[in-house]
Design a protein around this motif. Structure first.
Motif, PDB file in Angstrom:
ATOM      1  N   ALA A   1      44.268 164.194 -40.585  1.00  0.00           N
ATOM      2  CA  ALA A   1      43.193 164.576 -39.657  1.00  0.00           C
ATOM      3  C   ALA A   1      41.905 163.840 -40.022  1.00  0.00           C
ATOM      4  O   ALA A   1      41.184 163.359 -39.139  1.00  0.00           O
ATOM      5  N   LYS A   2      41.599 163.748 -41.322  1.00  0.00           N
ATOM      6  CA  LYS A   2      40.382 163.054 -41.754  1.00  0.00           C
ATOM      7  C   LYS A   2      40.439 161.564 -41.436  1.00  0.00           C
ATOM      8  O   LYS A   2      39.438 160.967 -41.039  1.00  0.00           O
ATOM      9  N   LEU A   3      41.622 160.977 -41.618  1.00  0.00           N
ATOM     10  CA  LEU A   3      41.765 159.527 -41.396  1.00  0.00           C
ATOM     11  C   LEU A   3      42.084 159.178 -39.947  1.00  0.00           C
ATOM     12  O   LEU A   3      42.006 158.019 -39.559  1.00  0.00           O
ATOM     13  N   GLY A   4      42.474 160.161 -39.185  1.00  0.00           N
ATOM     14  CA  GLY A   4      42.835 159.902 -37.787  1.00  0.00           C
ATOM     15  C   GLY A   4      44.168 159.180 -37.674  1.00  0.00           C
ATOM     16  O   GLY A   4      44.353 158.337 -36.799  1.00  0.00           O
ATOM     17  N   THR A   5      45.093 159.502 -38.555  1.00  0.00           N
ATOM     18  CA  THR A   5      46.407 158.859 -38.541  1.00  0.00           C
ATOM     19  C   THR A   5      47.466 159.850 -38.098  1.00  0.00           C
ATOM     20  O   THR A   5      47.273 161.066 -38.152  1.00  0.00           O
ATOM     21  N   THR A   6      48.615 159.276 -37.683  1.00  0.00           N
ATOM     22  CA  THR A   6      49.735 160.086 -37.210  1.00  0.00           C
ATOM     23  C   THR A   6      50.996 159.677 -37.964  1.00  0.00           C
ATOM     24  O   THR A   6      51.014 158.637 -38.626  1.00  0.00           O
ATOM     25  N   PRO A   7      52.065 160.457 -37.846  1.00  0.00           N
ATOM     26  CA  PRO A   7      53.331 160.065 -38.476  1.00  0.00           C
ATOM     27  C   PRO A   7      53.813 158.682 -38.010  1.00  0.00           C
ATOM     28  O   PRO A   7      54.401 157.932 -38.777  1.00  0.00           O
TER      29      PRO A   7
ATOM     30  N   LYS B   1      54.964 155.421 -40.354  1.00  0.00           N
ATOM     31  CA  LYS B   1      56.208 154.669 -40.168  1.00  0.00           C
ATOM     32  C   LYS B   1      55.908 153.191 -39.976  1.00  0.00           C
ATOM     33  O   LYS B   1      56.597 152.321 -40.518  1.00  0.00           O
ATOM     34  N   ARG B   2      54.866 152.897 -39.194  1.00  0.00           N
ATOM     35  CA  ARG B   2      54.479 151.503 -38.964  1.00  0.00           C
ATOM     36  C   ARG B   2      54.007 150.868 -40.276  1.00  0.00           C
ATOM     37  O   ARG B   2      54.379 149.733 -40.591  1.00  0.00           O
ATOM     38  N   TYR B   3      53.217 151.576 -41.066  1.00  0.00           N
ATOM     39  CA  TYR B   3      52.744 151.064 -42.357  1.00  0.00           C
ATOM     40  C   TYR B   3      53.921 150.745 -43.270  1.00  0.00           C
ATOM     41  O   TYR B   3      53.942 149.720 -43.951  1.00  0.00           O
ATOM     42  N   LEU B   4      54.900 151.641 -43.273  1.00  0.00           N
ATOM     43  CA  LEU B   4      56.075 151.450 -44.107  1.00  0.00           C
ATOM     44  C   LEU B   4      56.847 150.200 -43.670  1.00  0.00           C
ATOM     45  O   LEU B   4      57.262 149.388 -44.504  1.00  0.00           O
ATOM     46  N   THR B   5      57.017 150.045 -42.358  1.00  0.00           N
ATOM     47  CA  THR B   5      57.710 148.868 -41.829  1.00  0.00           C
ATOM     48  C   THR B   5      56.948 147.594 -42.184  1.00  0.00           C
ATOM     49  O   THR B   5      57.548 146.597 -42.611  1.00  0.00           O
ATOM     50  N   GLU B   6      55.631 147.611 -42.024  1.00  0.00           N
ATOM     51  CA  GLU B   6      54.818 146.445 -42.353  1.00  0.00           C
ATOM     52  C   GLU B   6      54.926 146.104 -43.840  1.00  0.00           C
ATOM     53  O   GLU B   6      55.010 144.937 -44.210  1.00  0.00           O
TER      54      GLU B   6
END
Length: 161
Positions: free
Chosen positions: A9-15, A19-24
């Motif tokens: 919530a603080k960072l404004g990120t979602t699951p 997943k995209r970060y992990l793939t990258e």
């Protein structure tokens, strides 16, 4: 977990972002792996050039010593084990030169190098500068991985305790 929801919530990120970060990150690590293989082949070529130069120098030095052997024998300045040592150095130096040459030919075929570089060649000098910088970057990458690994271990310890 609740902590992850608060941080998200603080960072404004979602699951989906995770997943995209992990793939990258996986793609990045795969690129690093393939790049390392190519870079290591070029590093091996540059190192082999130096080894070939050293082997050539040793072979030439041992040839001069071998040519002077008969004069020393005739003058009785050398005997038995010393004669054997000169002959062994001569034979071993030329064998190492042959091995270094064969290794260079194999590397040049793999790297599609048409004309062998010399230590004085500007292309060699430039490649050595680039490889030195690349080795530095690889060392930094390794350090970064170790730091991240240690931080993850600390994070696990604080979560468990």
């Amino acid at each position: 977990s609740a902590e992850l929801k608060v941080i998200s919530a603080k960072l404004g990120t979602t699951p989906a972002d995770y997943k995209r970060y992990l793939t990258e990150e996986k793609d990045y690590l795969e690129r690093l792996k393939s790049e390392l293989e190519e870079v290591s082949l070029w590093l091996e070529y540059l190192d082999s050039l130096q080894e070939l130069d050293e082997a050539l120098h040793r072979a030439n030095t041992s040839s001069v010593e071998h040519e002077r052997l008969n004069i020393k024998i005739a003058a009785k300045r050398i005997r038995g084990a010393a004669i054997t040592a000169v002959k062994n150095r001569y034979r071993n130096a030329w064998k190492k030169l042959e091995d270094a040459e064969a290794h260079m030919v194999a590397l040049e075929e793999r790297l599609a190098i048409e004309e062998r570089w010399t230590l004085a060649d500007p292309a060699y000098q430039e490649a050595m500068s680039e490889m030195t910088m690349r080795r530095y970057c690889l060392a930094l990458d390794k350090l970064e991985r170790l730091v991240v690994q240690r931080l993850l271990e600390f994070s696990k310890l604080s979560m468990g305790g």
